[in-house]
Design a protein around this motif. Structure first.
Motif, PDB file in Angstrom:
ATOM      1  N   THR A 169       0.843  -1.187   0.000  1.00  0.00           N
ATOM      2  CA  THR A 169       0.000   0.000   0.000  1.00  0.00           C
ATOM      3  C   THR A 169       0.879   1.238   0.000  1.00  0.00           C
ATOM      4  OG1 THR A 169      -0.141  -0.015   2.411  1.00  0.00           O
ATOM      5  CG2 THR A 169      -1.865  -1.182   1.201  1.00  0.00           C
ATOM      6  N   SER A 170       0.280   2.348  -0.388  1.00  0.00           N
ATOM      7  CA  SER A 170       1.046   3.577  -0.616  1.00  0.00           C
ATOM      8  C   SER A 170       1.636   4.192   0.639  1.00  0.00           C
ATOM      9  CB  SER A 170       0.159   4.605  -1.317  1.00  0.00           C
ATOM     10  OG  SER A 170      -1.022   4.818  -0.563  1.00  0.00           O
ATOM     11  N   GLY A 171       1.220   3.708   1.791  1.00  0.00           N
ATOM     12  CA  GLY A 171       1.805   4.243   3.013  1.00  0.00           C
ATOM     13  C   GLY A 171       1.278   5.612   3.383  1.00  0.00           C
ATOM     14  N   THR A 172       0.000   5.909   3.061  1.00  0.00           N
ATOM     15  CA  THR A 172      -0.557   7.224   3.386  1.00  0.00           C
ATOM     16  C   THR A 172      -0.665   7.426   4.895  1.00  0.00           C
ATOM     17  OG1 THR A 172      -2.787   6.302   3.178  1.00  0.00           O
ATOM     18  CG2 THR A 172      -1.871   7.410   1.251  1.00  0.00           C
ATOM     19  N   GLY A 179     -13.761   4.919 -17.429  1.00  0.00           N
ATOM     20  CA  GLY A 179     -13.844   4.637 -16.003  1.00  0.00           C
ATOM     21  C   GLY A 179     -12.951   5.558 -15.200  1.00  0.00           C
ATOM     22  N   SER A 180     -13.281   5.722 -13.929  1.00  0.00           N
ATOM     23  CA  SER A 180     -12.460   6.526 -13.027  1.00  0.00           C
ATOM     24  C   SER A 180     -12.364   5.818 -11.687  1.00  0.00           C
ATOM     25  CB  SER A 180     -13.057   7.918 -12.827  1.00  0.00           C
ATOM     26  OG  SER A 180     -12.255   8.680 -11.927  1.00  0.00           O
ATOM     27  N   GLY A 181     -11.158   5.805 -11.130  1.00  0.00           N
ATOM     28  CA  GLY A 181     -10.951   5.192  -9.822  1.00  0.00           C
ATOM     29  C   GLY A 181      -9.718   5.781  -9.173  1.00  0.00           C
ATOM     30  N   GLY A 182      -9.356   5.234  -8.035  1.00  0.00           N
ATOM     31  CA  GLY A 182      -8.166   5.697  -7.329  1.00  0.00           C
ATOM     32  C   GLY A 182      -8.447   6.720  -6.260  1.00  0.00           C
ATOM     33  N   SER A 183      -9.372   7.628  -6.530  1.00  0.00           N
ATOM     34  CA  SER A 183      -9.797   8.625  -5.557  1.00  0.00           C
ATOM     35  C   SER A 183     -11.114   9.217  -6.045  1.00  0.00           C
ATOM     36  CB  SER A 183      -8.735   9.723  -5.372  1.00  0.00           C
ATOM     37  OG  SER A 183      -8.462  10.381  -6.586  1.00  0.00           O
ATOM     38  N   SER A 184     -11.693  10.082  -5.225  1.00  0.00           N
ATOM     39  CA  SER A 184     -13.005  10.645  -5.543  1.00  0.00           C
ATOM     40  C   SER A 184     -12.951  11.558  -6.767  1.00  0.00           C
ATOM     41  CB  SER A 184     -13.527  11.434  -4.338  1.00  0.00           C
ATOM     42  OG  SER A 184     -14.763  12.035  -4.640  1.00  0.00           O
ATOM     43  N   LEU A 185     -13.887  11.373  -7.676  1.00  0.00           N
ATOM     44  CA  LEU A 185     -13.994  12.221  -8.864  1.00  0.00           C
ATOM     45  C   LEU A 185     -15.023  13.315  -8.586  1.00  0.00           C
ATOM     46  CD1 LEU A 185     -13.136  12.509 -11.900  1.00  0.00           C
ATOM     47  CD2 LEU A 185     -15.212  11.245 -12.453  1.00  0.00           C
ATOM     48  N   ALA A 240      -7.329  20.255  -1.800  1.00  0.00           N
ATOM     49  CA  ALA A 240      -7.373  19.271  -0.726  1.00  0.00           C
ATOM     50  C   ALA A 240      -7.662  20.016   0.567  1.00  0.00           C
ATOM     51  CB  ALA A 240      -6.053  18.516  -0.616  1.00  0.00           C
ATOM     52  N   VAL A 241      -8.528  19.458   1.396  1.00  0.00           N
ATOM     53  CA  VAL A 241      -8.914  20.091   2.653  1.00  0.00           C
ATOM     54  C   VAL A 241      -8.462  19.202   3.807  1.00  0.00           C
ATOM     55  CG1 VAL A 241     -10.851  20.835   4.101  1.00  0.00           C
ATOM     56  CG2 VAL A 241     -10.868  21.303   1.636  1.00  0.00           C
ATOM     57  N   ILE A 242      -7.841  19.805   4.798  1.00  0.00           N
ATOM     58  CA  ILE A 242      -7.426  19.081   6.006  1.00  0.00           C
ATOM     59  C   ILE A 242      -7.901  19.856   7.222  1.00  0.00           C
ATOM     60  CG2 ILE A 242      -5.411  18.014   4.908  1.00  0.00           C
ATOM     61  CD1 ILE A 242      -3.675  20.133   6.302  1.00  0.00           C
ATOM     62  N   GLY A 243      -7.966  19.178   8.353  1.00  0.00           N
ATOM     63  CA  GLY A 243      -8.302  19.837   9.604  1.00  0.00           C
ATOM     64  C   GLY A 243      -7.047  20.309  10.311  1.00  0.00           C
ATOM     65  N   ILE A 244      -7.088  21.517  10.864  1.00  0.00           N
ATOM     66  CA  ILE A 244      -5.966  22.051  11.628  1.00  0.00           C
ATOM     67  C   ILE A 244      -6.467  22.488  13.009  1.00  0.00           C
ATOM     68  CG2 ILE A 244      -4.634  22.773   9.619  1.00  0.00           C
ATOM     69  CD1 ILE A 244      -5.677  25.625  10.063  1.00  0.00           C
ATOM     70  N   PRO A 245      -5.613  22.456  14.016  1.00  0.00           N
ATOM     71  CA  PRO A 245      -6.052  22.793  15.380  1.00  0.00           C
ATOM     72  C   PRO A 245      -6.588  24.219  15.489  1.00  0.00           C
ATOM     73  CG  PRO A 245      -3.902  21.724  15.392  1.00  0.00           C
ATOM     74  CD  PRO A 245      -4.209  22.047  13.959  1.00  0.00           C
ATOM     75  N   ARG A 249       0.878  13.539  -4.378  1.00  0.00           N
ATOM     76  CA  ARG A 249      -0.053  12.450  -4.677  1.00  0.00           C
ATOM     77  C   ARG A 249       0.664  11.105  -4.695  1.00  0.00           C
ATOM     78  NH1 ARG A 249      -5.070  13.875  -6.723  1.00  0.00           N
ATOM     79  NH2 ARG A 249      -5.352  16.069  -7.272  1.00  0.00           N
ATOM     80  N   THR A 250      -0.117  10.044  -4.449  1.00  0.00           N
ATOM     81  CA  THR A 250       0.392   8.697  -4.614  1.00  0.00           C
ATOM     82  C   THR A 250       0.351   8.354  -6.102  1.00  0.00           C
ATOM     83  OG1 THR A 250      -1.773   7.615  -4.515  1.00  0.00           O
ATOM     84  CG2 THR A 250      -0.673   8.065  -2.406  1.00  0.00           C
ATOM     85  N   ALA A 251       0.876   7.183  -6.439  1.00  0.00           N
ATOM     86  CA  ALA A 251       0.850   6.736  -7.831  1.00  0.00           C
ATOM     87  C   ALA A 251      -0.569   6.546  -8.337  1.00  0.00           C
ATOM     88  CB  ALA A 251       1.617   5.427  -7.965  1.00  0.00           C
ATOM     89  N   ALA A 252      -1.500   6.315  -7.421  1.00  0.00           N
ATOM     90  CA  ALA A 252      -2.898   6.135  -7.810  1.00  0.00           C
ATOM     91  C   ALA A 252      -3.642   7.450  -7.927  1.00  0.00           C
ATOM     92  CB  ALA A 252      -3.619   5.231  -6.806  1.00  0.00           C
ATOM     93  N   GLY A 253      -2.944   8.554  -7.685  1.00  0.00           N
ATOM     94  CA  GLY A 253      -3.577   9.853  -7.807  1.00  0.00           C
ATOM     95  C   GLY A 253      -4.208  10.362  -6.525  1.00  0.00           C
ATOM     96  N   LYS A 254      -4.085   9.597  -5.447  1.00  0.00           N
ATOM     97  CA  LYS A 254      -4.645  10.053  -4.176  1.00  0.00           C
ATOM     98  C   LYS A 254      -3.742  11.110  -3.561  1.00  0.00           C
ATOM     99  CE  LYS A 254      -6.781   5.602  -3.061  1.00  0.00           C
ATOM    100  NZ  LYS A 254      -6.809   4.459  -2.120  1.00  0.00           N
ATOM    101  N   VAL A 255      -4.363  12.152  -3.028  1.00  0.00           N
ATOM    102  CA  VAL A 255      -3.590  13.198  -2.356  1.00  0.00           C
ATOM    103  C   VAL A 255      -3.048  12.656  -1.038  1.00  0.00           C
ATOM    104  CG1 VAL A 255      -3.706  15.464  -1.282  1.00  0.00           C
ATOM    105  CG2 VAL A 255      -4.934  15.050  -3.404  1.00  0.00           C
ATOM    106  N   LEU A 256      -1.769  12.889  -0.799  1.00  0.00           N
ATOM    107  CA  LEU A 256      -1.132  12.441   0.438  1.00  0.00           C
ATOM    108  C   LEU A 256      -1.389  13.472   1.535  1.00  0.00           C
ATOM    109  CD1 LEU A 256       2.175  11.113  -1.097  1.00  0.00           C
ATOM    110  CD2 LEU A 256       0.608   9.759   0.297  1.00  0.00           C
ATOM    111  N   LYS A 257      -2.505  13.310   2.201  1.00  0.00           N
ATOM    112  CA  LYS A 257      -2.881  14.288   3.218  1.00  0.00           C
ATOM    113  C   LYS A 257      -1.962  14.235   4.430  1.00  0.00           C
ATOM    114  CE  LYS A 257      -7.552  15.187   1.711  1.00  0.00           C
ATOM    115  NZ  LYS A 257      -8.976  15.345   2.044  1.00  0.00           N
ATOM    116  N   ARG A 258      -1.366  13.077   4.671  1.00  0.00           N
ATOM    117  CA  ARG A 258      -0.385  12.993   5.756  1.00  0.00           C
ATOM    118  C   ARG A 258       0.756  13.970   5.505  1.00  0.00           C
ATOM    119  NH1 ARG A 258       4.130   9.928   5.730  1.00  0.00           N
ATOM    120  NH2 ARG A 258       3.310   8.648   4.033  1.00  0.00           N
ATOM    121  N   GLU A 259       1.232  14.033   4.247  1.00  0.00           N
ATOM    122  CA  GLU A 259       2.309  14.966   3.915  1.00  0.00           C
ATOM    123  C   GLU A 259       1.849  16.416   4.038  1.00  0.00           C
ATOM    124  OE1 GLU A 259       4.414  14.331   0.312  1.00  0.00           O
ATOM    125  OE2 GLU A 259       4.892  12.229   0.759  1.00  0.00           O
TER     126      GLU A 259
END
Length: 508
Positions: free
Chosen positions: A169-172, A282-288, A435-440, A490-500
């Motif tokens: 797995t991509s290690g997100t 087709g579309s996959g890997g993350s939300s379209l 991309a949206v993330i939560g911050i304190p 992004r990962t190879a699948a196009g997912k945004v690396l929100k951890r980064e």
């Protein structure tokens, strides 16, 4: 039950049918030639290198037909293919190789320097180099093929429950985990996806997704080979070349990730190519984003959103073409032979319109993670794979992936799912990616931060985007801050690396 050799059967029935096209090398192979190469490689693994059932073979390479020769050679010899993400650093690759412990490493000449560095930290008995000279104790790929017998191995050694590949797995969320993909997982994916898009031997698929990823290895390559169709392989994504290949080879089915659809939509010469041969986009890997679905629909292209995981072979859902626009944002209903449900945190099955965790079971589900019994026990409980995705289904039975459980944040006691916020932001004409993330936050616990990439030549301010969200989202969901960036990791699948992204924001 032993597996049935798909490529062998097609070689017997339709030996002259075009099976593979490699855009980079220009190589074109029939099913007879495909089968012969896979046979030679399988024979080489067993009789020259002395590999036994269950031994691992790792591959570090750009996309090419060689990935599929190696994959089916593993099926024929009872060995296991481990695909390596060439975007990883040497220490990251070393972690995977030391965890997987392959006896053979196949390396593309483009990664010769990486191989030199890797050899200092891993123990691999045999090295095979694609398209390059080899050291005295190593093999070139062509020499390995020449040393193998075209008759291959007398009997298939792999059963439905046997692992065919280990895909990390991509290690997100941290260290990557090696998902064990069995022959049965590949088979059920081929049947499920094949039925969902009515695949036949007449179909032509173009693959540009990384072959080290479940998308490139399994979609739509596996279903296409099962059906006896033709696969065109792109080495790496380049917008104009992709459009040229679709027109040249009259591609009929294609699976892309949202990041590619976003880039194609901004390609100046998009409308200059005849793409009418494609009957299934087709579309996959993350939300379209639904806005992208509607933008393409206005051009006469209907994109079918789907959902899958490395751990599920990978296909779980796919929207039908008839519902793709009407249900934009949904991933559709489960494919054949796949069962799903939504559970709460206590394991209770939820009904329609209740958000919970997506759980999956069926012949396409992994047997677990390599060398990780605790992670396996956590993910596979009472026969269900717990996906880690928050999801919901409506009164018509259409499922929507709300977001990853871990990406949800709580603002003022209310759950906020970033994907919902991102879909609204994507509606702004100046936004290319977000991309949206939560911050304190001292008062609300957490608030939303939107990271935005604007379209070329477009101008946008933080306040303009916040104002744009007014009336489209509840106030607690509207980002309190906006940061403009040049690109999103992004990962190879196009997912945004929100951890980064979280790490980047925390470091500022």
């Amino acid at each position: 039950m032993y597996h049935f050799d798909w490529i062998q059967r097609h070689a017997e029935r339709t030996p002259n049918k075009l099976a593979l096209v490699d855009d980079h090398s220009g190589q074109q192979l029939t099913y007879a030639q495909f089968n012969e190469r896979a046979n030679r490689l399988a024979h080489f693994f067993v009789h020259q290198l002395g590999l036994e059932q269950g031994d691992r073979i790792s591959i570090l390479a750009h996309n090419s037909t060689d990935y599929y020769f190696a994959l089916f050679a593993c099926a024929k010899s009872g060995t296991i293919l481990n695909t390596l993400n060439w975007r990883l650093s040497v220490p990251e690759l070393a972690f995977i190789v030391n965890d997987c412990q392959p006896k053979v490493m196949i390396v593309d000449e483009a990664f010769a320097e990486t191989a030199v560095a890797l050899r200092k930290t891993v123990s691999v008995e045999h090295w095979i180099f694609l398209g390059a000279e080899a050291e005295a104790d190593d093999w070139t790929y062509e020499a390995a093929l020449a040393a193998g017998d075209s008759a291959g191995i007398p009997d298939p050694r792999m059963k439905y429950e046997d692992t065919w590949a280990i895909l990390y797995t991509s290690g997100t969320t941290g260290r990557p985990k090696g998902a064990q993909v069995t022959y049965g997982n590949f088979f059920y994916n081929a049947v499920g996806m094949g039925q969902a898009i009515d695949l036949s031997s007449r179909d032509v698929n173009l693959n540009v997704l990384p072959c080290f990823h479940a998308g490139g290895l399994g979609l739509y390559a596996g279903p296409i080979f099962h059906a006896g169709g033709t696969l065109v392989v792109m080495r790496q994504f380049e917008p104009t070349r992709l459009l040229q290949l679709i027109e040249q080879w009259q591609v009929s089915v294609i699976l892309l990730v949202p990041a590619i659809y976003l880039m194609l939509a901004q390609t100046a010469d998009f409308s200059q190519y005849d793409l009418s041969s494609i009957r299934s986009w087709g579309s996959g890997g993350s939300s379209l984003p639904p806005s992208v679905v509607h933008e393409y629909a206005s051009r006469g292209i209907i994109i079918q959103q789907g959902f899958g995981m490395t751990e599920t072979g990978p296909t779980v859902f796919l929207l039908t073409k008839e519902d793709a626009v009407r249900k934009a944002g949904s991933v559709g209903k489960p494919v054949l032979h796949t069962e799903v449900c939504i559970m709460d945190r206590d394991g209770n099955v939820l009904g329609p319109n209740e958000v919970g965790e997506l759980c999956i079971r069926g012949g396409n589900v992994t047997t677990g993670y390599w060398n990780m019994p605790e992670a396996t026990a956590e993910a596979l409980r009472d026969g269900w794979l717990h996906s880690g995705d928050a999801a919901v289904y409506d009164d018509e039975g259409f499922y929507t992936i709300v977001d990853r459980w871990k990406d949800m944040f709580i603002s003022g006691g209310e759950n906020v799912y970033p994907a919902e916020v991102e879909n609204v932001i994507y509606q702004h004409p100046s936004v290319a990616e977000t991309a949206v993330i939560g911050i304190p936050h001292p008062k609300w616990q957490e608030v939303g931060l939107a990271l935005v990439v604007t379209k070329e030549g477009a101008s946008l301010t933080e306040q303009e985007l916040i104002d744009f969200c007014q009336g489209k989202l509840a106030r607690f969901k509207i980002p309190k801050q906006v940061r403009f960036v040049k690109e999103l990791p992004r990962t190879a699948a196009g997912k945004v690396l929100k951890r980064e992204l979280r790490e980047m924001v925390a470091a500022d």
